[in-house]
Design an enzyme around this catalytic site. Structure first.
Site, short mmCIF file in Angstrom:
data_model
loop_
_atom_site.label_atom_id
_atom_site.label_comp_id
_atom_site.label_asym_id
_atom_site.label_seq_id
_atom_site.Cartn_x
_atom_site.Cartn_y
_atom_site.Cartn_z
N ASP A 159 0.85 -1.19 0.00
CA ASP A 159 0.00 0.00 0.00
C ASP A 159 0.89 1.24 0.00
O ASP A 159 1.88 1.31 0.71
CB ASP A 159 -0.93 0.00 1.23
N ILE A 160 0.51 2.22 -0.81
CA ILE A 160 1.33 3.43 -0.97
C ILE A 160 1.32 4.29 0.30
O ILE A 160 2.27 5.06 0.53
CB ILE A 160 0.84 4.21 -2.23
N ASN B 76 -12.70 -2.98 2.53
CA ASN B 76 -13.63 -1.89 2.76
C ASN B 76 -14.74 -1.90 1.71
O ASN B 76 -14.54 -2.37 0.59
CB ASN B 76 -12.90 -0.54 2.68
N VAL C 58 -10.83 3.06 -3.61
CA VAL C 58 -10.50 2.59 -4.97
C VAL C 58 -11.59 1.60 -5.39
O VAL C 58 -11.78 0.57 -4.73
CB VAL C 58 -9.11 1.92 -5.01
N HIS D 186 -10.41 -5.13 -3.38
CA HIS D 186 -9.05 -5.44 -2.90
C HIS D 186 -9.11 -5.73 -1.42
O HIS D 186 -10.03 -5.30 -0.72
CB HIS D 186 -8.09 -4.27 -3.18
N HIS E 60 -6.90 -5.73 2.23
CA HIS E 60 -5.74 -5.21 2.96
C HIS E 60 -5.23 -6.30 3.90
O HIS E 60 -6.02 -6.87 4.66
CB HIS E 60 -6.14 -4.01 3.82
P1 AMP Z 1 -9.70 1.46 0.23
O1 AMP Z 1 -9.95 2.71 1.01
O2 AMP Z 1 -10.06 0.21 0.96
O3 AMP Z 1 -10.30 1.56 -1.15
O4 AMP Z 1 -8.13 1.35 0.06
C1 AMP Z 1 -7.43 1.81 -1.06
C2 AMP Z 1 -5.98 1.72 -0.69
O5 AMP Z 1 -5.23 1.78 -1.88
C3 AMP Z 1 -5.48 2.84 0.22
O6 AMP Z 1 -4.96 2.27 1.42
C4 AMP Z 1 -4.44 3.55 -0.62
O7 AMP Z 1 -3.33 3.99 0.15
C5 AMP Z 1 -4.05 2.47 -1.61
N1 AMP Z 1 -3.55 2.95 -2.89
C6 AMP Z 1 -4.14 3.85 -3.71
N2 AMP Z 1 -3.40 4.02 -4.83
C7 AMP Z 1 -2.33 3.19 -4.71
C8 AMP Z 1 -1.21 2.91 -5.54
N3 AMP Z 1 -1.02 3.51 -6.71
N4 AMP Z 1 -0.31 2.01 -5.09
C9 AMP Z 1 -0.46 1.39 -3.91
N5 AMP Z 1 -1.52 1.61 -3.09
C10 AMP Z 1 -2.42 2.51 -3.48
#
Ligand code: AMP
Ligand code: ZN
Length: 110
Positions: A30-31, A87, A94, A98, A100
């Site tokens: 995760d970024i 989530n 996003v 996915h 976590h």
């Molecule tokens: P969610 O809120 O469950 O949709 O989580 C989306 C996650 O994706 C967040 O924890 C972000 O930090 C992560 N994220 C978004 N863009 C990227 C990316 N390009 N590379 C890695 N993680 C990302």
């Protein structure tokens, strides 16, 4: 085909170091890590969210959790704190399903 950011990573249109890749999933960090270990397990199929899962995705979900178990072992988390979560609704940022994997010390909620 979707233009979402995770689909672009899956299609390698956005460079991303992958921890693991199979026919059905990709795994990367995760970024914005919310814990010592914060890894995303992302099905390659563009499923928008939990609400869009169907019976035909059963084996895909098994692979997601098997992948999580492998990552738990690889990161020596078996006897530590870890959580695998997805989530939905307004908690999801996003729009591509996915999971976590969070492990070790928490910094904030996801
Ligand atoms: P969610 O809120 O469950 O949709 O989580 C989306 C996650 O994706 C967040 O924890 C972000 O930090 C992560 N994220 C978004 N863009 C990227 C990316 N390009 N590379 C890695 N993680 C990302
Ligand atoms: Zn997508």
């Amino acid at each position: 085909m979707s233009d979402c950011i995770f689909c672009k990573i899956i299609r390698k249109e956005i460079p991303k170091e992958l921890i693991y890749e199979s026919e059905n999933v990709v795994v990367f960090e995760d970024i914005h890590p919310a814990a010592d270990i914060h890894i995303l397990i992302v099905p390659k199929k563009h499923i928008e969210g939990i609400k869009d899962l169907t019976d035909s995705d059963g084996l895909l979900l098994v692979e997601v959790y098997k992948t999580a178990n492998k990552l738990v072992a690889d990161n020596n988390l078996e006897n530590d704190l870890y959580r695998v979560m997805a989530n939905g609704g307004k908690a999801q940022h996003v729009p591509h399903l996915h999971f976590h994997l969070l492990g070790g010390q928490w910094k904030r909620t996801v």
